[in-house]
Design a protein around this motif. Structure first.
Motif, mmCIF file in Angstrom:
data_model
loop_
_atom_site.group_PDB
_atom_site.id
_atom_site.type_symbol
_atom_site.label_atom_id
_atom_site.label_comp_id
_atom_site.label_asym_id
_atom_site.label_seq_id
_atom_site.Cartn_x
_atom_site.Cartn_y
_atom_site.Cartn_z
ATOM 1 N N UNK A 10 0.830 -1.193 0.000
ATOM 2 C CA UNK A 10 0.000 0.000 0.000
ATOM 3 C C UNK A 10 0.868 1.247 0.000
ATOM 4 N N UNK A 11 0.372 2.280 -0.662
ATOM 5 C CA UNK A 11 0.992 3.604 -0.586
ATOM 6 C C UNK A 11 -0.143 4.582 -0.331
ATOM 7 N N UNK A 12 -0.344 4.933 0.933
ATOM 8 C CA UNK A 12 -1.395 5.883 1.279
ATOM 9 C C UNK A 12 -1.039 7.257 0.722
ATOM 10 N N UNK A 13 -2.049 8.120 0.657
ATOM 11 C CA UNK A 13 -1.790 9.484 0.192
ATOM 12 C C UNK A 13 -0.721 10.128 1.071
ATOM 13 N N UNK A 33 -12.091 -10.423 -2.117
ATOM 14 C CA UNK A 33 -12.142 -10.388 -0.652
ATOM 15 C C UNK A 33 -11.242 -9.279 -0.107
ATOM 16 N N UNK A 34 -10.036 -9.149 -0.670
ATOM 17 C CA UNK A 34 -9.117 -8.099 -0.221
ATOM 18 C C UNK A 34 -9.692 -6.717 -0.497
ATOM 19 N N UNK A 35 -10.254 -6.518 -1.679
ATOM 20 C CA UNK A 35 -10.835 -5.219 -2.019
ATOM 21 C C UNK A 35 -11.992 -4.893 -1.082
ATOM 22 N N UNK A 36 -12.802 -5.889 -0.777
ATOM 23 C CA UNK A 36 -13.928 -5.680 0.155
ATOM 24 C C UNK A 36 -13.407 -5.299 1.537
ATOM 25 N N UNK A 37 -12.331 -5.970 1.977
ATOM 26 C CA UNK A 37 -11.727 -5.670 3.284
ATOM 27 C C UNK A 37 -11.226 -4.226 3.339
ATOM 28 N N UNK A 41 -16.370 3.631 3.006
ATOM 29 C CA UNK A 41 -17.310 4.538 2.350
ATOM 30 C C UNK A 41 -16.632 5.817 1.864
ATOM 31 N N UNK A 42 -15.671 6.332 2.622
ATOM 32 C CA UNK A 42 -15.033 7.609 2.269
ATOM 33 C C UNK A 42 -13.684 7.432 1.563
ATOM 34 N N UNK A 43 -13.394 6.228 1.070
ATOM 35 C CA UNK A 43 -12.102 5.945 0.451
ATOM 36 C C UNK A 43 -12.284 5.450 -0.976
ATOM 37 N N UNK A 44 -11.420 5.939 -1.836
ATOM 38 C CA UNK A 44 -11.373 5.437 -3.204
ATOM 39 C C UNK A 44 -10.104 4.621 -3.353
ATOM 40 N N UNK A 45 -10.251 3.373 -3.713
ATOM 41 C CA UNK A 45 -9.081 2.525 -3.935
ATOM 42 C C UNK A 45 -8.611 2.684 -5.372
ATOM 43 N N UNK A 46 -7.307 2.831 -5.549
ATOM 44 C CA UNK A 46 -6.703 2.799 -6.872
ATOM 45 C C UNK A 46 -5.738 1.636 -6.852
ATOM 46 N N UNK A 47 -5.841 0.779 -7.845
ATOM 47 C CA UNK A 47 -5.107 -0.478 -7.825
ATOM 48 C C UNK A 47 -4.252 -0.595 -9.077
ATOM 49 N N UNK A 48 -3.041 -1.082 -8.887
ATOM 50 C CA UNK A 48 -2.200 -1.390 -10.038
ATOM 51 C C UNK A 48 -1.693 -2.811 -9.868
ATOM 52 N N UNK A 49 -1.278 -3.397 -10.975
ATOM 53 C CA UNK A 49 -0.860 -4.788 -10.962
ATOM 54 C C UNK A 49 0.250 -4.957 -11.974
#
Length: 125
Positions: A10-13, A33-37, A41-49
């Motif tokens: 993870x790299x938080x803002x 499951x990981x994304x759900x975890x 509500x107030x967070x936007x996940x940005x994912x790279x792979x």
């Protein structure tokens, strides 16, 4: 790492150092499951792979990948090949490997024959 595992970081803002979270199974349900975890509500996940022949060995690179993504340095879209394209690439790689193996084997035989002072009559000696 193996092709059965995805390494997660993870790299938080902000400027905080990225952190290694761990690994999950390389299965769609594990990713869901990981994304759900992680979803709030107030967070936007940005994912790279990062993908490779077997998912690459991501353990050492996951924190750096998360950091580069956060910094906006991973902006290039990736072409995901069709199954046919991927099969053709695999076939080309296998052919190239076989040609290299053949060449190395021939070199070993030639060097062996030279050590025994056996001359190749096809080369005019």
């Amino acid at each position: 790492m193996s092709k059965d595992i995805i390494a997660v970081a993870f790299a938080d803002e902000g400027r905080e150092a990225p952190r290694y979270w761990g690994t999950i199974a390389h299965k769609p349900e594990s990713v869901r499951k990981l994304i759900k975890q992680l979803s709030k509500a107030d967070t936007t996940l940005e994912i790279c792979y990062e993908a490779g022949p077997t998912g690459y060995e991501l353990y050492r690179d996951t924190k750096r990948l998360a950091q580069l993504f956060r910094a906006g340095e991973l902006t290039t879209a990736v072409y995901v090949p069709s199954r046919d394209d991927e099969a053709l690439r695999d076939l080309i790689r296998a052919r190239t490997d076989a040609r290299e193996d053949y060449h190395r084997s021939m070199q070993r035989v030639i060097h062996f024959l030279l050590r025994l002072d056996v001359v190749n009559t096809k080369q005019g000696k």
